[in-house]
Design a protein around this motif. Structure first.
Motif, PDB file in Angstrom:
ATOM      1  N   GLU A   1       0.901  -1.082  -0.001  1.00 55.19           N
ATOM      2  CA  GLU A   1       0.101  -0.138  -0.147  1.00 55.19           C
ATOM      3  C   GLU A   1       0.844   1.268  -0.044  1.00 55.19           C
ATOM      4  OE1 GLU A   1      -3.870   1.944   0.105  1.00 55.19           O
ATOM      5  OE2 GLU A   1      -2.983  -0.330  -0.436  1.00 55.19           O
TER       6      GLU A   1
ATOM      7  N   LYS B   1      -4.295   6.212   6.232  1.00 51.45           N
ATOM      8  CA  LYS B   1      -4.957   5.371   5.040  1.00 51.45           C
ATOM      9  C   LYS B   1      -4.328   4.095   4.668  1.00 51.45           C
ATOM     10  CE  LYS B   1      -6.449   9.395   2.052  1.00 51.45           C
ATOM     11  NZ  LYS B   1      -6.388   9.976   0.771  1.00 51.45           N
TER      12      LYS B   1
ATOM     13  N   TYR C   1      -3.239   2.201   7.408  1.00 45.73           N
ATOM     14  CA  TYR C   1      -3.710   1.435   8.491  1.00 45.73           C
ATOM     15  C   TYR C   1      -5.169   1.038   7.867  1.00 45.73           C
ATOM     16  CZ  TYR C   1      -0.952   0.663  12.228  1.00 45.73           C
ATOM     17  OH  TYR C   1       0.073   0.206  13.215  1.00 45.73           O
ATOM     18  N   TYR C   2      -6.042   2.065   7.539  1.00 46.36           N
ATOM     19  CA  TYR C   2      -7.330   1.676   7.309  1.00 46.36           C
ATOM     20  C   TYR C   2      -7.488   0.604   6.070  1.00 46.36           C
ATOM     21  CZ  TYR C   2     -12.250   2.415   6.375  1.00 46.36           C
ATOM     22  OH  TYR C   2     -13.673   2.283   6.073  1.00 46.36           O
ATOM     23  N   SER C   3      -6.759   0.836   5.174  1.00 47.13           N
ATOM     24  CA  SER C   3      -6.916  -0.138   3.889  1.00 47.13           C
ATOM     25  C   SER C   3      -6.317  -1.365   4.066  1.00 47.13           C
ATOM     26  CB  SER C   3      -6.166   0.626   2.695  1.00 47.13           C
ATOM     27  OG  SER C   3      -4.749   0.785   2.975  1.00 47.13           O
ATOM     28  N   THR C   4      -5.497  -1.480   4.995  1.00 50.44           N
ATOM     29  CA  THR C   4      -5.112  -2.853   5.233  1.00 50.44           C
ATOM     30  C   THR C   4      -5.711  -3.478   6.596  1.00 50.44           C
ATOM     31  OG1 THR C   4      -3.058  -1.951   6.486  1.00 50.44           O
ATOM     32  CG2 THR C   4      -2.832  -2.631   4.327  1.00 50.44           C
ATOM     33  N   THR C   5      -5.923  -2.669   7.669  1.00 49.39           N
ATOM     34  CA  THR C   5      -6.593  -3.401   8.841  1.00 49.39           C
ATOM     35  C   THR C   5      -8.119  -3.086   8.938  1.00 49.39           C
ATOM     36  OG1 THR C   5      -6.050  -1.547  10.284  1.00 49.39           O
ATOM     37  CG2 THR C   5      -4.310  -3.188   9.871  1.00 49.39           C
ATOM     38  N   GLY C   6      -8.601  -1.964   8.344  1.00 55.45           N
ATOM     39  CA  GLY C   6     -10.099  -1.624   8.534  1.00 55.45           C
ATOM     40  C   GLY C   6     -10.173  -0.881   9.698  1.00 55.45           C
ATOM     41  N   LEU C   7      -8.922  -0.568  10.347  1.00 59.36           N
ATOM     42  CA  LEU C   7      -9.020   0.275  11.747  1.00 59.36           C
ATOM     43  C   LEU C   7      -8.847   1.635  11.433  1.00 59.36           C
ATOM     44  CD1 LEU C   7      -7.028  -2.160  13.895  1.00 59.36           C
ATOM     45  CD2 LEU C   7      -9.352  -1.878  14.084  1.00 59.36           C
ATOM     46  N   GLU C   8      -9.670   2.489  12.001  1.00 62.21           N
ATOM     47  CA  GLU C   8      -9.494   4.147  12.123  1.00 62.21           C
ATOM     48  C   GLU C   8      -8.485   4.408  13.126  1.00 62.21           C
ATOM     49  OE1 GLU C   8     -13.074   6.302  11.546  1.00 62.21           O
ATOM     50  OE2 GLU C   8     -13.743   5.059   9.948  1.00 62.21           O
TER      51      GLU C   8
END
Length: 202
Positions: free
Chosen positions: A112, A140, A142-149
């Motif tokens: 990513e 971005k 983190y969100y794209s790879t784990t779904g976490l914000e």
């Protein structure tokens, strides 16, 4: 003067040794924070009420610890170089649920990150992927790879824009068209995320 130079050299060596020793405590996917002395970063600190104005993502490359960061342009920097900047104070945070960061997720983070490598730094703090700023990059990935914000997105108007330095910086950047509704995430917001825990403070 020679004595002062020797003292400063010794201090730099001692800090470098301390930074090297801290590397054994790192894990891929850690988030690293630091302050900056530039006027823009000072304005960020004032607007966000945080002492941290820059952040990056820690990972390994060819056996060396590196930091993926959005500067000009988005780059990969060695951990040693990153931690020697400015006042040499830095903090490393990690997901409390660090089991989420599996080798597969780390690999996805690196892939990513490659999408942004070489892109221009976004000094206007927009949310598009055309250019990107430091905390946006970390969020971005983190969100794209784990779904976490790792931090709550909020519009620019919800930051503290009252300080004269903040006002002057915004006037210089935007003129009379300040994008107050643009969603943003600051290093301070990520730093304060309840999903993270401090693992190194130097």
């Amino acid at each position: 003067m020679p004595a002062l130079k020797q003292i400063l050299t010794l201090a730099a060596c001692l800090f470098g040794a301390a930074a090297f020793a801290q590397q054994k405590n790192l894990k891929e996917g850690d988030i690293i924070f630091q302050t900056d002395i530039s006027p823009q970063c000072k304005a960020i600190e004032l607007a966000t009420h945080s002492k941290f104005s820059h952040c990056g993502l820690v990972f390994k490359q060819d056996g060396r610890w590196m930091v993926f960061e959005a500067v000009q342009p988005v780059s990969i920097t060695t951990f040693e170089e990153w931690t020697m900047r400015n006042n040499r104070h830095y903090v490393v945070k990690r997901l409390k649920a660090d089991s989420v960061i599996t080798p597969e997720v780390v690999a996805k983070m690196k892939e990513e990150g490659k999408k942004y490598l070489g892109k221009n730094y976004d000094s206007y703090f927009g949310w598009s992927d055309e250019s990107i700023y430091c905390s946006e990059l970390v969020w971005k990935i983190y969100y794209s790879t784990t779904g976490l914000e790792v931090g709550k997105l909020k519009p620019m108007r919800e930051y503290d824009l009252s300080h004269p330095l903040v006002k002057a910086t915004m006037k210089e950047r935007y003129g009379n068209k300040v994008p107050l509704d643009e969603k943003m995430v600051s290093p301070g917001v990520i730093y304060d995320s309840p999903l993270l825990v401090t693992v190194i403070e130097q």
